[in-house]
Design an enzyme around this catalytic site. Structure first.
Site, PDB file in Angstrom:
ATOM      1  N   HIS A 124      70.140  24.420  76.220  1.00 25.95           N
ATOM      2  CA  HIS A 124      70.597  25.272  77.199  1.00 25.95           C
ATOM      3  C   HIS A 124      72.224  25.415  76.682  1.00 25.95           C
ATOM      4  CE1 HIS A 124      67.648  22.813  79.649  1.00 25.95           C
ATOM      5  NE2 HIS A 124      67.155  24.119  79.378  1.00 25.95           N
ATOM      6  N   GLU A 138      70.938  13.018  77.550  1.00 25.59           N
ATOM      7  CA  GLU A 138      71.942  13.700  78.460  1.00 25.59           C
ATOM      8  C   GLU A 138      73.377  13.290  78.326  1.00 25.59           C
ATOM      9  OE1 GLU A 138      70.862  16.354  80.058  1.00 25.59           O
ATOM     10  OE2 GLU A 138      68.778  16.361  80.096  1.00 25.59           O
ATOM     11  N   GLU A 179      75.644  23.695  77.793  1.00 22.73           N
ATOM     12  CA  GLU A 179      75.724  22.310  77.419  1.00 22.73           C
ATOM     13  C   GLU A 179      76.435  22.279  76.314  1.00 22.73           C
ATOM     14  OE1 GLU A 179      71.679  21.706  80.356  1.00 22.73           O
ATOM     15  OE2 GLU A 179      71.973  21.185  78.191  1.00 22.73           O
TER      16      GLU A 179
HETATM   17 ZN    ZN Z   1      69.669  20.842  79.152  1.00 22.44          ZN
END
Ligand code: ZN
Length: 383
Positions: free
Chosen positions: A174, A343, A177
């Site tokens: 992504h 994350e 990010e």
């Molecule tokens: Zn992500």
């Protein structure tokens, strides 16, 4: 007071820039909008430069379409970052009004940059690859191509001899990010050490396969979520194609060639103000062995650093109901290995907050270093 309108400018025509200018006739109240990803409705990432700031005055910036963004709930409790030199970033007062996001800076210099998170530039990426090859002892094992032909480097630390475990870390599927590539810089910086007992333990048992940036087109274009074809790469692991998602095809082919014994996919989360790891508990092939490895990973990392916790995170998948289009689930299933999505927050890690920077590039780097200690503790249990 007289304000010279002509000197005030907003620009985003640069690497990872993203903003549309709606109205800047009043330099103290700029009206802006975030531009969606190419061929996709996703948006949330922004990054722009304001020039001609009036020193000593409070400049407000209003992102008028914030409530329509991909994760509109995530604006609550969020603070934007700013920098006068594009190196040192700090949080600034930010208000989500329900429709627009507003933030302000009392200018101490005539220009400043603003972003969703501290950006990791393509220039720094090029420097990082060079450092990886010249100082961290990695080799450039293969180079894939993005949709627009940008390089996707696969680095390896280790000789590839038989018997070594294969540990993969990929980052920034992504593209918004950016904390994910800061994390990779931390990994590569630690690999430069020679007198590091944990690192030596890890490297005695495993080779590291590293993809510092999987989505260079998306990052360059200032996307939140997709590549240049509008594809969310972390939803493409069951049906990747050369036309739509060559970035995933490349990494899958390399995994097929070398094998995988541990997989870590590094991300940022817009909403949750904590660092956490998601596993493969919903996979059809999930076993007590994998569950135990996940538990060992989380437990070790939690004791290793206050910048990781296990209380907050995503809801767990029901057995057999995993979304197999995600890299973590797809790789974990195919290779029957410990497989995790890591994350980091766009906001802060509330368990160990830093009001000045929030979560940052530097903290992401440190987490990358700490994760190698956790890998060292697991390396002999992976199979
Ligand atoms: Zn992500």
């Amino acid at each position: 007071m007289t304000v010279a309108k002509s000197s005030f400018q907003i620009s985003a025509d640069f690497d990872s820039g993203n903003i549309d200018v709606l109205d800047i006739s009043d330099p103290l109240q700029a009206s802006l909008a975030i531009r969606p990803d190419t061929r996709s409705p996703h948006f949330q990432w922004f990054h722009f430069k304001a020039s001609g700031l009036h020193v000593g005055q409070e400049h407000w910036f209003r992102l008028t379409n914030a409530s329509k963004s991909s994760y509109s709930r995530a604006w609550t409790g969020y603070q934007a970052v700013a920098s006068y030199d594009h190196v040192n970033w700090f949080r600034i007062p930010t208000i989500f009004e329900g429709d627009a996001l507003r933030f302000n800076l009392e200018a101490t210099q005539t220009h400043a940059w603003f972003a969703y998170f501290e950006p990791y530039s393509r220039g720094r990426h090029d420097w990082l690859i060079e450092q990886a090859l010249s100082k961290a002892g990695t080799e450039l094992l293969a180079t894939g191509k993005s949709v627009e032909g940008r390089d996707i480097q696969l680095l390896r630390k280790g000789s590839g001899v038989e018997g070594q475990r294969k540990i993969w870390i990929i980052a920034q599927q992504h593209p918004g990010e950016h904390m994910a590539e800061w994390f990779m810089e931390g990994v590569l910086e630690r690999l430069q050490r020679h007198d590091d007992a944990e690192l030596n333990t890890l490297l005695a048992g495993a080779d590291l396969y590293l993809v510092p940036n999987m989505n260079p087109d998306g990052a360059f274009h200032g996307h939140l979520r997709t590549n240049a074809m509008g594809q969310d790469l972390n939803r493409a692991w069951q049906n990747a194609s050369q036309e739509l998602s060559p970035e995933v095809v490349f990494v899958q082919q390399q995994m097929q060639k070398y094998g995988v014994d541990l997989f870590l996919d590094v991300h940022g989360d817009e909403e949750i103000p904590h660092v956490f790891a998601a596993g493969c508990e919903g996979n059809p092939g999930y076993t007590p062995r994998l569950e135990q490895l996940e538990e060992q990973f989380r437990s070790h990392l939690k004791h290793q650093t206050r910048d990781f916790q296990t209380t907050h995170g995503y809801p767990r998948s029901q057995p057999g109901h995993a979304n197999m289009t995600l890299a973590c689930n797809s790789v974990g299933e195919q290779y029957d290995c410990l497989s995790l999505t890591l994350e980091m927050p766009f906001k802060d890690h509330d368990d160990n907050p830093n009001p000045y920077t929030g979560w940052s590039g530097k903290r992401s780097m440190q987490l990358g270093k700490d994760v190698l200690s956790t890998f060292a503790s697991l390396v002999n249990n992976l199979r």
